[in-house]
Design a protein around this motif. Sequence first.
Motif, short mmCIF file in Angstrom:
data_model
loop_
_atom_site.label_atom_id
_atom_site.label_comp_id
_atom_site.label_asym_id
_atom_site.label_seq_id
_atom_site.Cartn_x
_atom_site.Cartn_y
_atom_site.Cartn_z
N ILE A 214 23.59 -101.11 51.16
CA ILE A 214 23.83 -99.79 51.13
C ILE A 214 24.89 -99.54 50.56
CG2 ILE A 214 24.33 -98.45 52.93
CD1 ILE A 214 23.85 -100.67 55.70
N ALA A 215 25.51 -100.11 49.91
CA ALA A 215 26.86 -99.93 49.01
C ALA A 215 26.12 -98.96 48.33
CB ALA A 215 28.06 -101.23 48.60
N ILE A 216 25.21 -100.07 46.87
CA ILE A 216 24.09 -99.41 46.21
C ILE A 216 23.64 -98.34 46.31
CG2 ILE A 216 22.56 -100.29 44.92
CD1 ILE A 216 24.04 -102.58 44.26
N GLY A 217 22.93 -98.26 47.25
CA GLY A 217 21.86 -97.63 47.98
C GLY A 217 22.84 -95.84 47.69
N ILE A 218 24.05 -96.24 48.29
CA ILE A 218 25.31 -94.55 48.24
C ILE A 218 25.29 -94.00 47.02
CG2 ILE A 218 27.80 -94.29 48.39
CD1 ILE A 218 27.28 -95.62 51.28
N VAL A 219 25.49 -95.39 45.94
CA VAL A 219 25.53 -95.34 44.35
C VAL A 219 24.47 -94.33 44.16
CG1 VAL A 219 26.11 -95.31 42.23
CG2 VAL A 219 27.25 -97.01 44.23
N GLY A 220 23.16 -94.82 44.33
CA GLY A 220 22.68 -94.42 43.99
C GLY A 220 21.79 -93.11 44.69
N GLN A 385 17.36 -97.16 38.70
CA GLN A 385 16.95 -95.75 37.34
C GLN A 385 18.34 -95.39 36.59
OE1 GLN A 385 14.13 -96.04 36.57
NE2 GLN A 385 13.53 -97.16 38.78
N LEU A 386 19.45 -95.66 37.56
CA LEU A 386 20.61 -94.55 36.72
C LEU A 386 21.38 -95.34 35.33
CD1 LEU A 386 23.24 -94.62 40.23
CD2 LEU A 386 22.05 -93.15 37.88
N PRO A 387 21.49 -96.29 35.28
CA PRO A 387 21.43 -97.04 33.56
C PRO A 387 20.70 -95.97 32.98
CG PRO A 387 21.50 -99.12 35.11
CD PRO A 387 20.37 -97.55 35.65
N ILE A 422 29.87 -100.61 35.51
CA ILE A 422 29.98 -100.75 37.17
C ILE A 422 28.70 -100.16 37.33
CG2 ILE A 422 31.05 -99.84 39.12
CD1 ILE A 422 34.06 -98.25 38.36
N ILE A 423 28.10 -99.34 37.15
CA ILE A 423 26.31 -99.16 37.70
C ILE A 423 25.80 -100.45 37.36
CG2 ILE A 423 25.36 -97.35 37.48
CD1 ILE A 423 26.42 -94.91 37.13
N ASN A 427 24.02 -102.65 39.64
CA ASN A 427 22.36 -103.30 40.03
C ASN A 427 22.20 -104.22 39.80
OD1 ASN A 427 21.64 -100.20 40.77
ND2 ASN A 427 22.47 -99.33 38.29
N PHE A 428 22.49 -105.07 38.74
CA PHE A 428 22.31 -106.64 37.73
C PHE A 428 22.82 -107.64 39.72
CE2 PHE A 428 22.53 -105.57 33.63
CZ PHE A 428 21.64 -104.98 33.56
N LYS A 429 23.97 -107.31 40.71
CA LYS A 429 24.14 -108.56 41.54
C LYS A 429 22.88 -108.04 42.51
CE LYS A 429 27.72 -109.61 44.36
NZ LYS A 429 26.81 -110.71 44.43
N LEU A 430 22.48 -106.55 43.08
CA LEU A 430 21.88 -106.78 43.42
C LEU A 430 20.89 -106.81 43.81
CD1 LEU A 430 20.75 -104.78 46.53
CD2 LEU A 430 20.52 -102.67 45.28
N LEU A 431 19.52 -107.21 42.38
CA LEU A 431 18.87 -107.18 41.68
C LEU A 431 18.86 -109.30 41.88
CD1 LEU A 431 16.24 -107.09 40.83
CD2 LEU A 431 16.77 -107.52 38.31
#
Length: 437
Positions: A214-220, A385-387, A422-423, A427-431
């Motif tokens: 959810i945290a990465i979803g918030i960043v996205g 897609q952010l990076p 950080i971004i 992303n890599f950790k979630l993947l």
Amino acid sequence: MPNADSPRRSLPDVFATVRVPGPGASTLKRFLAFVGPGYLISVGYMDPGNWATDLQGGAQFGYTLLSVILLSNLMAILLQALSARLGIATGLDLAQACRERFPRRINLLLWIACELAIIACDLAEVIGTAIALQLLFGFSLLTGSLLSALDAFIVLLLMGRGFRYLEAFIIGLLCIIAGCFAAQLIMAHPPMGGILHGFIPTTSILTNHAMLYIAIGIVGATVMPHNLYLHSSIVQTRAYERTPDGKREAIRFATLDSTIALSLALFINAAILIVAAAAFHTTGHSDVAEISVAYHLLSPVLGAALASTLFAVALLAAGMNSTITGTLAGQIVMEGFLHLRLPDWARRLVTRALAIVPVVIASVWFGDKSVDSLLLLSQVILSMQLPFAVVPLVWFVTRRDMMGPFTISRPVAGLAWLVSGIILALNFKLLYDTLMG
């Protein structure tokens, strides 16, 4: 200045069409001429995709993820300031800069990544608008999804009248959203201590996979990749002096405009999570993950009949508002990377159709409940897609051969690369966790 038909001009139909008062005018009047683009950008930071992640975060984990919203917003303020600087200093939007500096294959990859981000964002807009229409007027999600295509004509009408009309429409809807959530915060009576504690980061965000997702979803949902392309273009709608002094003032005012506007986005995102935490997390409804469920529970839990209606009205305003971001960003990306121009109506309907199809399939094949999972997934796709947008942007603004005297300083460059890192790490950790889990 280059010829009006020059491909170097971003959004040529509205390039330098907003008048800036002369040097004799007050600083306030000159600044007000630059107010507007920041609010277009802020729309993408409070679209329906944010609602899904903020609602889940608040309901499941209380106020803990407020720190992620704050961090995301600070990153957004920095990156949008760099985007505006690139557009003003070089006269190029981010897509045009990529086309000029990168090989064809790299540009093709970047274009595909950005188009995926726009489709993911549009997906969130379709779902949010469809859900709002269902809650307010009883339409099915299928009908609401199809009706969302009509917003193309609203965009065309406003753009035809002038860029300032478009900005005024957006600011009006933003005021409605802010007003709705200010009222809901008053109804929810959240504890101030819990809110302040939530803004302090905790390591559990990284170690808890559900919380991290959810945290990465918030960043996205907060740092929008296509907004970086958009901002670098629309700051050029102002008729500022294309001289070193004129550009310096334009960068200062554009940065202030976007910072103020994104502070409003921070308030709204935090308000969604706070209302969800106060209404659901502490009342035994921590499993609330769907916007429609939240709508039906808000009034009974908060004891205010108007709470649910305000929630749905704000959602509809957010869905309508965020369509404009995708329209303009799609045009900028296509023209910048491919030098391909489509009529605005064709561009809008193509991107909207690409977003409507998954919603229609999901709602028909899997039922309405699948739509909320699709909404959250769209925000994770955005984050992935952010990076592809952030790295080229930071690389460009650190290059003196492109930026000249407007190259960012080493400390700012270091901070920008840290944000990029950080971004990438998130992303890599979630993947990794998704693949290994």
